[in-house]
Design an enzyme around this catalytic site. Structure first.
Site, PDB file in Angstrom:
ATOM      1  CG  ASN A 257      56.631  52.744  19.454  1.00 14.33           C
ATOM      2  OD1 ASN A 257      55.415  52.776  19.317  1.00 14.33           O
ATOM      3  ND2 ASN A 257      57.214  52.429  20.599  1.00 14.33           N
ATOM      4  CB  THR A 280      57.215  47.641  22.637  1.00 15.52           C
ATOM      5  OG1 THR A 280      55.977  47.879  23.321  1.00 15.52           O
ATOM      6  CG2 THR A 280      58.080  46.712  23.465  1.00 15.52           C
ATOM      7  CD  GLU A 281      54.496  52.521  23.551  1.00 14.33           C
ATOM      8  OE1 GLU A 281      53.356  52.964  23.422  1.00 14.33           O
ATOM      9  OE2 GLU A 281      55.140  52.010  22.611  1.00 14.33           O
ATOM     10  CG  ASN A 282      55.844  47.282  27.072  1.00 15.04           C
ATOM     11  OD1 ASN A 282      55.812  47.521  25.874  1.00 15.04           O
ATOM     12  ND2 ASN A 282      55.812  46.049  27.526  1.00 15.04           N
ATOM     13  CB  SER A 323      61.258  52.631  27.135  1.00 12.98           C
ATOM     14  OG  SER A 323      60.623  52.370  25.907  1.00 12.98           O
TER      15      SER A 323
END
Length: 447
Positions: A257, A280-282, A323
């Site tokens: 990440n 990606t955290e979204n 996520s």
């Protein structure tokens, strides 16, 4: 199968009453129910509590409610992306609560699933946890977070059938699936409504039982704000050197990440043959480079910096709760993040500077405490020459005892029980220079 009521945006806005708590999907303006929010901004309800990752962008989405004076309180993760939200909060015009992004998503999921609350290590030891109940579980301090529910949820999906089943597109899931479960009234704004039976049951993300009303509304480029297109990216040689050195720490097959700032430069250096998988955290695993044609989120997913990107072969999309489950569950091998300060105990400060127009933690606390290995990339010193490597962090802490490595424009350090250990000098930098400009003693591990 039921037929769900199909209404217009004005009718949807009428479902919101004074003092309601509204859940609003979206990450930046991606997957945001912009038509519903704009319709609500043309009505009279006030003293609303707005829950979402952010409160739109200037002139878009939740920002219209804010600047109309309709919001009493906002609860979210990253208000910094809207300067109006930051100013209103700092001027005392609106109340606000900040939650780490993963905590916000999980709290909404818990509220929707009938769970009263949960313990999480994210934010333990930080100012965000000062008034929260804590408990040590398996030797790790964790904070208790209550589940979140609302009176009305405004969400955005890509397609719906007439029964109310929903499917989302790319990174437009974000908070929407969880919010669809966590309100008394759920109104889904969708690009297209199709007859029941046309959606593949295997592809339905939100089931019909969660949705009360549908509004069909077409997405336009102007609704996407900063994600509408790819902007130019400029980086000096010092920043590129930091990114190149960080890349050397990554192994084939690593799930990685990248935070915003210097870490995003690493993405441009990764080749397909490297076999590194970007998260990606979204809500995306398998992030590719920015689109070469400059196109935006009308046709592409976005990353955590709200920048349009492409998808590599084998990529997948998911919602915010999943996520951050990957992050907290130690399924992310390496996180590369920016930093404001790192101290000799491995504590990181990178999310807030008192007095500065910053009002958002985003996913920083989750990533710093949840990834298997944490690499911090930053300039060695501030613009005024003061050090960023310090004996003890003075800025608000992001995560305790979390940092494994620091890469600056001057040197590379590994963190251990004795603090900083110098393992490499950057090109053209001498040991004497590093000793002079570093704010804390370090072990010399140079060969």
């Amino acid at each position: 199968m039921k037929n769900i009521p199909i209404i217009n945006a004005k009718e949807a806005a009428s479902k919101v009453k004074n003092n309601d708590t509204i859940l609003c999907g979206g990450f930046g303006m991606t997957g945001a129910p912009v038509h519903l929010l704009h319709a609500l901004a043309e009505t009279s309800p006030k003293d609303l509590t707005y829950i979402g990752n952010n409160v739109g962008e200037p002139g878009l989405g939740g920002d219209r409610l804010l600047t109309n004076g309709q919001l009493k309180k906002m609860i979210g993760s990253y208000f910094t992306s809207n300067p109006n939200a930051v100013k209103w909060a700092q001027d005392g015009k609106v109340e606000y609560d900040l939650l780490p992004q993963g905590t916000l998503g999980e709290a909404i999921r818990a509220g929707g699933m009938g769970i009263g609350g949960f313990y999480t290590p994210t934010s333990a030891g930080t100012v965000l946890a000062e008034k929260m109940e804590t408990k040590v579980i398996n030797g790790i301090e964790q904070v208790f977070v209550e589940g979140i529910r609302g009176n009305v949820a405004f969400i955005r999906a890509w397609k719906a059938d007439t029964a109310g089943n929903l499917t989302y597109r790319m990174t437009e899931q974000n908070f929407n699936p969880a919010m669809a479960t966590a309100a008394d009234i759920v109104i889904a704004e969708v690009e297209e409504i199709v007859p029941v039976g046309e959606l593949d049951p295997n592809q339905i993300h939100t089931q019909a039982c969660f949705v009360d009303f549908l509004v069909e509304a077409k997405l336009q480029k102007e609704h996407l704000g900063s994600s509408a297109s790819v902007g130019s990216k400029k980086a000096g040689e010092d920043r590129l050197n930091i990114a190149r050195r960080a890349l050397k720490e990554l192994q084939k097959g690593d799930i990685v990440n990248l935070g915003i700032g210097i870490p995003t430069l690493v993405a441009d250096l990764i080749k397909e043959k490297d076999g590194i998988i970007l998260h990606t955290e979204n809500g995306m695993l398998g992030v590719g480079p920015e689109p070469a044609d400059g196109s935006g989120a009308m046709t592409n997913p976005v990353n955590a910096g709200k920048i349009p990107v492409t998808a590599v072969k084998g990529a997948s999309y998911f919602d915010t709760a999943t996520s951050f489950g990957m992050i907290r569950g130690k399924h992310v091998d390496v996180a590369i993040m920016g930093g404001l300060e790192v101290d000799e105990k491995g504590n990181l400060a990178n999310w807030a500077v008192p007095g500065k127009p910053l009002l958002g933690v985003g996913g920083a606390m989750d990533l710093a405490s949840g990834s298997k290995k944490l690499i911090i990339t930053m300039n060695h010193n501030n613009k005024d020459g003061s050090p960023k490597l310090v004996k003890s962090c003075e800025l608000p802490i992001t995560a305790m005892n979390a940092v494994d490595m620091v890469i600056t424009d001057k040197a590379v350090f590994k963190m251990g029980e004795s603090g900083f250990k110098l393992v490499e000098l950057m090109p053209g930098v001498s040991l004497e220079e590093v000793e002079k400009i570093t704010g804390v003693e370090f072990l010399n591990g140079l060969k």
